[in-house]
Write a protein that holds these residues in place. Structure first.
Motif, PDB file in Angstrom:
ATOM      1  N   THR A  13      41.152  31.235  32.862  1.00 35.25           N
ATOM      2  CA  THR A  13      40.666  31.374  34.247  1.00 35.25           C
ATOM      3  C   THR A  13      40.016  32.734  34.509  1.00 35.25           C
ATOM      4  OG1 THR A  13      42.863  32.106  34.914  1.00 35.25           O
ATOM      5  CG2 THR A  13      42.351  29.773  35.226  1.00 35.25           C
ATOM      6  N   TRP A  41      50.513  22.295  32.888  1.00 30.96           N
ATOM      7  CA  TRP A  41      51.581  22.538  33.860  1.00 30.96           C
ATOM      8  C   TRP A  41      52.129  21.257  34.458  1.00 30.96           C
ATOM      9  CZ3 TRP A  41      48.593  26.702  37.190  1.00 30.96           C
ATOM     10  CH2 TRP A  41      48.276  27.794  36.373  1.00 30.96           C
TER      11      TRP A  41
ATOM     12  N   ARG B 210      49.603  36.467  50.268  1.00 29.26           N
ATOM     13  CA  ARG B 210      50.878  37.158  50.149  1.00 29.26           C
ATOM     14  C   ARG B 210      50.968  38.367  51.074  1.00 29.26           C
ATOM     15  NH1 ARG B 210      52.629  37.285  44.070  1.00 29.26           N
ATOM     16  NH2 ARG B 210      50.908  38.746  43.925  1.00 29.26           N
ATOM     17  N   GLY B 211      49.809  38.890  51.479  1.00 31.95           N
ATOM     18  CA  GLY B 211      49.805  40.020  52.401  1.00 31.95           C
ATOM     19  C   GLY B 211      50.476  39.725  53.727  1.00 31.95           C
ATOM     20  N   LYS B 213      53.407  38.554  54.037  1.00 30.19           N
ATOM     21  CA  LYS B 213      54.825  38.924  53.825  1.00 30.19           C
ATOM     22  C   LYS B 213      55.835  37.782  53.842  1.00 30.19           C
ATOM     23  CE  LYS B 213      53.793  43.487  54.206  1.00 30.19           C
ATOM     24  NZ  LYS B 213      52.343  43.362  53.979  1.00 30.19           N
ATOM     25  N   PRO B 237      50.266  31.946  45.162  1.00 28.63           N
ATOM     26  CA  PRO B 237      51.657  32.429  45.225  1.00 28.63           C
ATOM     27  C   PRO B 237      52.361  32.044  46.519  1.00 28.63           C
ATOM     28  CG  PRO B 237      50.077  34.276  45.026  1.00 28.63           C
ATOM     29  CD  PRO B 237      49.304  33.015  44.879  1.00 28.63           C
ATOM     30  N   VAL B 250      44.559  26.603  47.762  1.00 32.92           N
ATOM     31  CA  VAL B 250      43.168  26.501  47.320  1.00 32.92           C
ATOM     32  C   VAL B 250      42.924  27.444  46.159  1.00 32.92           C
ATOM     33  CG1 VAL B 250      42.266  25.763  49.560  1.00 32.92           C
ATOM     34  CG2 VAL B 250      42.313  28.187  48.998  1.00 32.92           C
ATOM     35  N   GLN B 252      41.215  27.805  41.902  1.00 36.50           N
ATOM     36  CA  GLN B 252      40.837  27.129  40.672  1.00 36.50           C
ATOM     37  C   GLN B 252      41.850  26.068  40.258  1.00 36.50           C
ATOM     38  OE1 GLN B 252      39.703  29.900  37.718  1.00 36.50           O
ATOM     39  NE2 GLN B 252      38.636  28.350  36.544  1.00 36.50           N
ATOM     40  N   GLY B 266      44.879  38.678  54.258  1.00 39.25           N
ATOM     41  CA  GLY B 266      45.927  39.143  53.345  1.00 39.25           C
ATOM     42  C   GLY B 266      45.865  38.480  51.991  1.00 39.25           C
ATOM     43  N   ILE B 267      44.649  38.174  51.541  1.00 42.50           N
ATOM     44  CA  ILE B 267      44.438  37.591  50.201  1.00 42.50           C
ATOM     45  C   ILE B 267      43.596  38.583  49.403  1.00 42.50           C
ATOM     46  CG2 ILE B 267      43.527  35.629  48.893  1.00 42.50           C
ATOM     47  CD1 ILE B 267      43.761  33.928  51.417  1.00 42.50           C
ATOM     48  N   SER B 268      44.017  38.885  48.175  1.00 39.55           N
ATOM     49  CA  SER B 268      43.327  39.943  47.432  1.00 39.55           C
ATOM     50  C   SER B 268      41.963  39.494  46.914  1.00 39.55           C
ATOM     51  CB  SER B 268      44.194  40.419  46.263  1.00 39.55           C
ATOM     52  OG  SER B 268      44.509  39.330  45.412  1.00 39.55           O
ATOM     53  N   GLY B 269      41.810  38.203  46.644  1.00 40.14           N
ATOM     54  CA  GLY B 269      40.524  37.730  46.127  1.00 40.14           C
ATOM     55  C   GLY B 269      40.482  37.713  44.612  1.00 40.14           C
ATOM     56  N   ALA B 292      40.100  45.756  47.978  1.00 40.03           N
ATOM     57  CA  ALA B 292      40.422  44.364  47.619  1.00 40.03           C
ATOM     58  C   ALA B 292      39.161  43.660  47.125  1.00 40.03           C
ATOM     59  CB  ALA B 292      41.011  43.625  48.824  1.00 40.03           C
ATOM     60  N   PHE B 307      48.393  42.190  60.853  1.00 39.04           N
ATOM     61  CA  PHE B 307      49.300  41.994  61.992  1.00 39.04           C
ATOM     62  C   PHE B 307      48.745  42.588  63.280  1.00 39.04           C
ATOM     63  CE2 PHE B 307      51.857  41.629  58.165  1.00 39.04           C
ATOM     64  CZ  PHE B 307      52.410  40.372  58.373  1.00 39.04           C
TER      65      PHE B 307
END
Ligand SMILES: Cc1cc2nc3c(=O)[nH]c(=O)nc-3n(C[C@H](O)[C@H](O)[C@H](O)COP(=O)(O)OP(=O)(O)OC[C@H]3O[C@@H](n4cnc5c(N)ncnc54)[C@H](O)[C@@H]3O)c2cc1C
Lengths: 249, 324
Positions: A13, A41, B210-211, B213, B237, B250, B252, B266-269, B292, B307
């Motif tokens: 990936t 998986w 994940r940002g 929390k 995650p 969402v 890959q 809050g998504i790093s990309g 990011a 927030f």
């Protein structure tokens, strides 16, 4: 029960996607290859779980490809399965893969076939359905749960905005996705055992060598022109831009 | 000759991706003087309303109103389609690349002995090639289907439909080669998430990572989605941790989406996340880290604490929509 899991080799990936100078082929140099995540998986792990539940299950793996898919098949065998088959054919589209596997199924006789939902390279999402169509077996796609009570399979599948639960008898083809199982990391014992499990190479049927669909060339998508940053506190400006400039709200 | 389209519906309501497929077929047909036939399988509450598919470019609608075909079944639907295609001596069948379309298309292609191309995002170009996203959106490929018979699935949200003032003729059509006792799959239960916009059809998506929390902080994500009429999504995650249901994942290894607007909070990309969303027409990123990677794929961005930013954004949208 005899179960077959279809395994595909895909670029990792994180692989850098680039093409040869003529833009006609994927540039494989420096690229790490993995088992297609949906196959590994979900399809494979759920099949291994079924074998754990019904120990007399015979579990076979199959991949269509050149000798380069053998390390991928060994990796898959480390997670589980009794033996693997490689159909010796460079797959260029969905049809030859499905035709090759269908031929093997007719010879070996299986009760249940699992595939992943799609491969993450060509995103065809077609092998499971095409295979089922060739065999004239029922097909359930995008399964998020699969159970078998020894007679009846109960399969939950994703539909637009919801879920559907269906019952079917075997034989059956199921394409698997997230939810059906959890990723497993192969342990040392599995890796050692995989080395000696049989891996048989079989010839592709003539029909699979026909040219159904081919790729002319590739291109990378256009890069974005750059992000327009808006100061925090100025959210109204963002709303204005989304309305007036992007016209999406 | 006819182009046959799978007009998939939910209790009589034709799905957006299917309307796009009908429109796509009609654009294709104008270049080949072909007739577009939309096939509706299973009972619908108001069959006469099917004439409205003419607005999307259908000339005729084949209405297969057998109750035993109400539940989707790739095999049975494929048998029905094959009979229709053979009767019309058609060469092209177009389906939406959505949940049912993706199951039916390959099954049908195998049974009708056709070439299959899934997830196309263009009409055939002058050399006959189709464009398709590959490597989960990281690249494009131009492909040729060499067989005379072609089964094509159209990626949702790539063609914006233009409605026209036309009505289709609705004809009842009954299969003669497929019967109820050929059903091998029995649908026990259907659970639809009421009142929610399905992710695959959403034109706006608000997505959290994940940002944020923890699951307790999704209230503001849902509220922003509500005021925008959007669907909600999340990074992997987040779904793995059980903060959000799996079907919202969402990327890959999750759902690929192509909304008009994707708002990432809050998504790093990560590359695997981008792969599933970079077909979006516009991307807005809200992240407290200016480094990011998502900002490089974004059209608009706010570097700030979600927030603080999101509640203000909700107020701004409400003000814009005249809700407060
Ligand atoms: C084979 C494989 C397949 C994968 N498939 C997928 C996939 O399909 N989809 C997917 O999403 N991932 C996928 N991943 C995982 C992917 O690599 C990333 O780990 C994941 O996308 C990261 O999720 P995240 O951005 O939510 O979390 P993180 O990477 O932890 O990022 C959190 C972000 O939130 C920001 N943040 C923190 N606090 C705040 C705050 N208060 N306000 C604003 N911003 C804040 C941080 O700056 C950070 O950028 C895959 C990985 C592998 C190896």
């Amino acid at each position: 029960m005899k179960v077959l899991v279809c395994i595909s080799k895909t670029a990792d990936t994180t692989a850098k996607i680039s093409f040869t100078a003529d833009q006609k082929s994927f540039n494989e140099s420096g690229v790490q290859f993995i088992i297609n995540p949906y196959d590994e998986w979900y399809a494979l792990v759920r099949a291994v779980e079924l074998k754990e539940q019904y120990p007399d299950t015979e579990l076979h793996l199959i991949s269509v490809g050149g000798p380069d898919v053998e390390p991928i098949l060994r990796k898959a065998l480390a997670i589980g399965g009794d033996m693997a088959f490689r159909v010796d054919l460079q797959p260029i589209s969905i049809e030859p893969v499905a035709i090759s596997i269908a031929e093997h199924v007719r010879q070996q006789g299986y009760d249940l076939i699992f595939t992943g939902k799609e491969t993450i390279d060509y995103n065809g999402s077609g092998v499971g359905g095409y295979l089922a169509g060739l065999l004239d077996w029922p097909f359930i796609s995008l399964a998020t749960s699969f159970t078998w009570d020894g007679q009846i399979a109960t399969v939950e599948r994703e539909i637009d905005g919801g879920r559907e639960i269906a019952e079917a008898m075997l034989p059956l083809v199921v394409s698997c996705q997230k939810g059906i199982a959890e990723q497993r990391i192969p342990n040392m014992r599995g890796i050692m055992a995989a080395r000696t499990k049989p891996l048989q190479v079989i010839a592709a049927p003539e029909k699979a060598k026909e040219n159904f669909v081919s790729i002319d060339h590739f291109a990378l998508p256009q890069k974005k022109s750059g992000v327009h940053l808006i100061e925090p506190g100025n959210e109204e400006e963002l709303v204005r831009l989304l309305h007036e400039e992007a016209r999406v709200i | 000759m006819a182009i046959v389209v799978f007009a998939d519906h939910h209790q009589g309501e034709i799905k957006k991706a299917a309307l796009e497929a009908i429109f796509y077929a009609s654009e294709w047909a104008t270049t080949q003087q072909q007739e577009v036939i939309a096939v509706v399988i299973g009972e619908v509450p108001h069959p006469s309303s099917l004439e409205n598919l003419g607005q999307y470019g259908a000339h005729r609608v084949y209405y297969v109103n057998s109750s035993w075909l109400n539940d989707f079944d790739a095999r049975l639907y494929s048998l029905v389609f094959r009979e229709i295609l053979e009767q019309l001596q058609a060469q092209i069948c177009v389906l939406p690349h959505d949940f049912n379309g993706r199951a039916l298309a390959p099954y049908l292609a195998a049974q009708w002995q056709a070439g299959l191309l899934t997830g196309v995002c263009s009409l055939p170009e002058s050399d006959g090639s189709f464009q398709k996203q590959v490597f989960s959106g990281k690249a494009l490929a131009w492909m040729h289907v060499h067989t005379a018979r072609k089964v094509i699935t159209l990626l949702p949200n790539t063609f914006s439909v233009k409605q026209q003032d036309r009505k289709a003729t609705v004809e009842n059509w009954q299969p003669s080669q497929v019967k109820a006792d050929q059903r091998k799959i029995r649908v026990k239960e259907l659970r639809t998430t009421q009142g929610r916009v399905p992710l695959s059809e959403a034109s706006i998506i608000v997505s959290g990572g994940r940002g944020l929390k923890g699951p307790e902080n999704w209230g503001m994500i849902e509220e922003l989605a509500k005021v925008l009429g959007a669907a909600t999504a999340c990074s992997r995650p987040v779904a793995d941790a059980g903060w959000r249901p799996h079907h919202e994942h969402v990327g890959q290894t999750g759902l690929t989406v192509r909304p008009n607007l994707y708002i990432a909070i809050g998504i790093s990309g990560a590359i695997q996340h981008l792969a599933g969303v970079n077909g979006s027409k516009y991307i807005v990123v809200i992240n407290k880290d200016p480094e990011a990677p998502f900002f490089q794929a974004a059209d608009y961005g706010i570097v700030g604490d979600a927030f603080e930013v999101v509640p203000r954004l909700i107020e701004a949208v409400k003000k814009f929509k005249g809700l407060s």
